[in-house]
Design a protein around this motif. Sequence first.
Motif, PDB file in Angstrom:
ATOM      1  N   ILE A  59       0.977  -1.070   0.180  1.00  0.00           N
ATOM      2  CA  ILE A  59      -0.175  -0.099  -0.034  1.00  0.00           C
ATOM      3  C   ILE A  59       0.728   1.251   0.206  1.00  0.00           C
ATOM      4  N   PHE A  92      -3.109   7.403  -2.930  1.00  0.00           N
ATOM      5  CA  PHE A  92      -3.237   6.323  -2.225  1.00  0.00           C
ATOM      6  C   PHE A  92      -3.453   5.144  -3.086  1.00  0.00           C
ATOM      7  N   ALA A 121      -3.101   0.676  -3.883  1.00  0.00           N
ATOM      8  CA  ALA A 121      -3.028  -0.596  -3.157  1.00  0.00           C
ATOM      9  C   ALA A 121      -2.969  -1.750  -4.253  1.00  0.00           C
ATOM     10  N   PHE A 125      -5.510  -0.406  -7.333  1.00  0.00           N
ATOM     11  CA  PHE A 125      -6.276   0.701  -7.187  1.00  0.00           C
ATOM     12  C   PHE A 125      -5.488   1.838  -6.590  1.00  0.00           C
ATOM     13  N   LEU A 142      -5.809   6.050  -6.182  1.00  0.00           N
ATOM     14  CA  LEU A 142      -6.660   7.207  -5.896  1.00  0.00           C
ATOM     15  C   LEU A 142      -5.510   8.428  -5.871  1.00  0.00           C
ATOM     16  N   LEU A 189      -9.190  -7.336  -2.338  1.00  0.00           N
ATOM     17  CA  LEU A 189      -9.202  -6.247  -3.130  1.00  0.00           C
ATOM     18  C   LEU A 189     -10.013  -6.558  -4.589  1.00  0.00           C
ATOM     19  N   VAL A 207     -13.667   2.199 -10.844  1.00  0.00           N
ATOM     20  CA  VAL A 207     -12.900   2.377  -9.559  1.00  0.00           C
ATOM     21  C   VAL A 207     -11.426   3.262  -9.868  1.00  0.00           C
TER      22      VAL A 207
END
Lengths: 359, 359
Positions: free
Chosen positions: B139, B168, B170, B178, B180, B298, B319
């Motif tokens: 992460i 962020f 992951a 993912f 963001l 996830l 997403v």
Amino acid sequence: MAEAEGTRFPAGTIEAQISAILAAWGMAEEHVAITTRIMLAADLRGIDSHGLAMLPLYEEHLRNGKITMRPQIRVVRESPVTALIDGGGGLGHVPSDLAMRTAIDKAKRAGLAAVGVRNSAHYGAAGIYALMAAQEGLIGLSTTAVWKPSVVPTFAAEPMFGTNPIAFAAPAGRYPPFVLDMATSTVAIGKLKIATFAGKPLPLGWVVDAEGKPVTDPHEALRIRSMTPLGGTPEMSSHKGYGLGAMVEILSTTLTGAAFAPLRQARDPDAARHDVGQFFMAIDPKAFRDEGEFEADLDEMIDALHAARRADPYQPVLVAGEPEERAVAERAAVGIPVPDTLRAIVAGIARRAGAAMLL
Amino acid sequence: MAEAEGTRFPAGTIEAQISAILAAWGMAEEHVAITTRIMLAADLRGIDSHGLAMLPLYEEHLRNGKITMRPQIRVVRESPVTALIDGGGGLGHVPSDLAMRTAIDKAKRAGLAAVGVRNSAHYGAAGIYALMAAQEGLIGLSTTAVWKPSVVPTFAAEPMFGTNPIAFAAPAGRYPPFVLDMATSTVAIGKLKIATFAGKPLPLGWVVDAEGKPVTDPHEALRIRSMTPLGGTPEMSSHKGYGLGAMVEILSTTLTGAAFAPLRQARDPDAARHDVGQFFMAIDPKAFRDEGEFEADLDEMIDALHAARRADPYQPVLVAGEPEERAVAERAAVGIPVPDTLRAIVAGIARRAGAAMLL
């Protein structure tokens, strides 16, 4: 504030009432003390939705067998800077208090630590845990997932996340700690309740219906409970609030091995526990700065924010945590307001629990 | 997209153009390679504002003596899980790349690490650094302050923070990470530029004037550059975006000992450097979960989000990171679009630097 229709009670009375009910529910004495302290802190800080007002939800969970009052709380993994705690299926306050204290202890030794909690439940106000770190001179972070989705992702028409709050606290010098404690939804459910009292339509972008269309009737909104992510609409960047909600879910649920609520509901609607997850982190500024420098610089930032030119001369520029600090000072002095409706609800809970009614 | 008025160039050509200009400015060869890689990654990911389009700002900083092309980058503090890096007054990409790699290395050993950077400058797109961690199975978190305030706190009428992004990332299993990557303002400055092309009024709540009133003329908005925090208006919870911006500032500036821009401007408007700060963190999911469990969970969360009921049957639920992944696939295949206006600007920069014009 429904204060005009309610009564103020000393913090000690609220504390005694919460304790009496938790104890009557069969919670162990040391767990009652911790849970009551955290719930009372929310009431003192003006976070009315997360103190005494949580008892109805906790009673519902208890009656449905979704929480136990006698959890076995265990540290299931541990390293010098990380830990994972199993909450044993009880309320979230006790394992979360242990998690934040563990993160604080480890961060004081190593500079930084993160602790997760799984198999937990509602843990009260996120800010209380972040504040625990700041009160020990550390930066604190706390996030939680929830048992029931209520926030609708951008472009979706059904809730997939909870209000998934982020709390972040940092120690200042002359000032009380900076404490950000925010749902990643546009507004918290408590604001919908207040809007039903006022009887005015909601702003576009607080709540959406099953087709993703805005809902402005507050009663309908409270029934549906499909909130928007912070931003409110795609045009106002609701994908950011959605992304933050997902970040909270990843830290609280995916990292800890807790249950992602929409999947738990779909696969195992009768699951014995909600298996909510939480995440806690502490950072020691002294790993980066000399003693006192961080706090002095944060004081200067707060000074500068207070001195910023105002949009309205009569509305000061506030810093996160200040309204709550003022609430603590006021409520410690003159008591915590309890609306009559809540008082009646608590009376019913006390009666069913066989606890004394003290309000 | 101003693509109709522009031309697509292969990634290799953009890369060569950025490298040629940085080298002509006197940047050391190994710094050119790192800086170019990070700027090109932004262009490939569709973050058009943070790649080639950053060269005009970097040239301005260089001409004003605010950055050096030959920084001495030093680790000034270090522990097994933390480090503080002095960027030496150069662009932010190289010290930030070192910071994130350091955080990744330490987190792989200890489970968790945080690294700060001070005496830095603009570092490109925040998401690139967070993604570095996710590509290593961790992460990743990255935040940055900025050299010039542009975001107005709730109830204020002057900017106090930058667009202070949070990134962020992951790692998933079947899916790309993912990611963001969001400004904590309602919109990024790039969206104002696009609105000037379109010639349409801005939504209420993107930009405010010196009295804190909404500005809807996009040209005026771009001149003023007083953005609102995410939320946009107090009614839509702009205090949350403001609080997130403050959190980013505390991690990036207060924790690292970098300069808080409004105070630097007030006290030392001719300061030799902007002294921007950045913050990086990496967490190893294997400190909490068994190998592969995090990534599998996830994946399931992403599956569930994709399957969520849609508000519009023709608009899929996305997403964070997916639009950027699609941009990478498309742009690697058919090239990166460069608007004619930007191409002309880059030609001027190349000419002044004595670098070849390759576009």
